[in-house]
Design a protein around this motif. Sequence first.
Motif, short mmCIF file in Angstrom:
data_model
loop_
_atom_site.label_atom_id
_atom_site.label_comp_id
_atom_site.label_asym_id
_atom_site.label_seq_id
_atom_site.Cartn_x
_atom_site.Cartn_y
_atom_site.Cartn_z
N ARG A 1 0.83 -1.21 0.00
CA ARG A 1 0.00 0.00 0.00
C ARG A 1 0.86 1.26 0.00
NH1 ARG A 1 -3.05 -3.10 3.71
NH2 ARG A 1 -2.23 -1.91 5.50
N LEU A 2 1.93 1.24 0.79
CA LEU A 2 2.81 2.41 0.83
C LEU A 2 3.60 2.56 -0.47
CD1 LEU A 2 4.11 2.41 4.51
CD2 LEU A 2 2.10 3.53 3.53
N ARG A 3 3.97 1.44 -1.07
CA ARG A 3 4.62 1.52 -2.38
C ARG A 3 3.71 2.18 -3.40
NH1 ARG A 3 4.53 -3.90 -4.25
NH2 ARG A 3 2.47 -3.24 -4.96
N ASP A 4 2.45 1.77 -3.42
CA ASP A 4 1.50 2.35 -4.36
C ASP A 4 1.28 3.83 -4.08
OD1 ASP A 4 1.31 -0.15 -5.47
OD2 ASP A 4 -0.59 -0.66 -4.47
N LEU A 5 1.21 4.20 -2.80
CA LEU A 5 1.07 5.61 -2.44
C LEU A 5 2.27 6.41 -2.94
CD1 LEU A 5 -0.21 7.97 -0.73
CD2 LEU A 5 1.27 7.18 1.14
N GLY A 6 3.47 5.87 -2.70
CA GLY A 6 4.67 6.58 -3.13
C GLY A 6 4.74 6.76 -4.62
N ALA A 7 4.35 5.73 -5.36
CA ALA A 7 4.43 5.79 -6.82
C ALA A 7 3.39 6.72 -7.41
CB ALA A 7 4.28 4.38 -7.39
N ALA A 8 2.20 6.76 -6.81
CA ALA A 8 1.09 7.51 -7.41
C ALA A 8 0.94 8.92 -6.87
CB ALA A 8 -0.23 6.74 -7.19
#
Length: 407
Positions: free
Chosen positions: A15-22
């Motif tokens: 979830r944090l990876r997706d937040l960081g990327a988006a």
Amino acid sequence: MNLSPTEEQLALAGRLRDLGAARLGADIEARERSHRLQPGDWERCARAGILALPLPTAYGGLGLDPLSCAVAMEGLGHGCRDNGLLLSLGAHIWAVEIPVLEFGTEEQKERYLPALCDGRMVGAHALTEQEAGSDAMALTARARRDGDGYVLDGTKRFVTNAPIADVTLVYATVNPALGFTGVTAFLVDRDTEGLTVESRFEKTGMRTSPWGEITLRDCRVPAGARLGAEKQGSRILARAMAWERSLLLAPLLGTMRRQIEQCVQYARSRSQFGKNIGRFEAVAHRIVDMQLRLDAARLLTHRAASQLGGADASYAPEAAKLTTSEAAVATFLDAMQVYGGLGYTTGTDIERNLRDALGTRISSGTSDLQRVLMAEKMGITARARRTQPPRRPAATGAGGERRADAR
């Protein structure tokens, strides 16, 4: 000891990876040139619970253990391209929130921790001085007892988050003659009279992480601003450094992982001499070495995180910080070689990652200092115990009297 991430830990990291990327690191190139942190990114991190990861739910935290925090922060680093933001988050969490949690009074915890958790307050950690860097206990900043409070005087340099901090954890000595035993910690609010902040230096890397110089001139704080007991600052600093060295660079694991993935993809698509460059051993082996360094750094980080609840005697935090910082520099240098001339441009993020990684070998103690501390904890540089040589019996005469020529 099983350090394999659980499904819950991996889900949070995802979830944090997706937040960081988006959502994080937009327009990083322009903001880096202007040495500017994006305030909206800090607020997004707060809403996602990143600032609250290790704190108890009673203060608005998520109550995660250190190993879960390490896995989560690696996920964030995998998605987020803004290494400066990640550094500022780490300084806020590990070097301010944790000391308040472990050493603060209940009043201090209730005042600061909920606001630090939800992003209403930003924290900074002020230790370094002109003559006190690696020799952290050679502080000249003074704390003079005055009535029911203290008067602080001194200057702190290279303070991460200083220009945006609402509260700064300041270390000063109540008596320079006491050495490290005189160091005391204070929580100084931004609007305290006598405190000024100036941004004097531009950095090679981590440019979106603001830092500055803090000056304290007749800065009066109440006794309630003291964190922990008087002369307890060295213990507070030791705990803060254990957390920071263990977890500050956990996001960099994710950055390295993203870089390796990009190198693999590039090596499989870039063609030279009629075949993909990944078919050349020089390129393939270089990427393998990058992966080996990442794996070693991750294992040491997870081991350090898993030991944070125990005694401070372990060298695991220093090993994790040393290995991860050195691995990052070597990895981004290797990535530049894989990409060739393209890696030397700004379009691939490689040169920025390299510049950012260079500073990690200095912050939270240089690589040389980490080796010094490890040597001490391993007993290598400990002073040998003096042993008295066996005493020869005194020479005596036939009747037992001591002879005059005895040595």
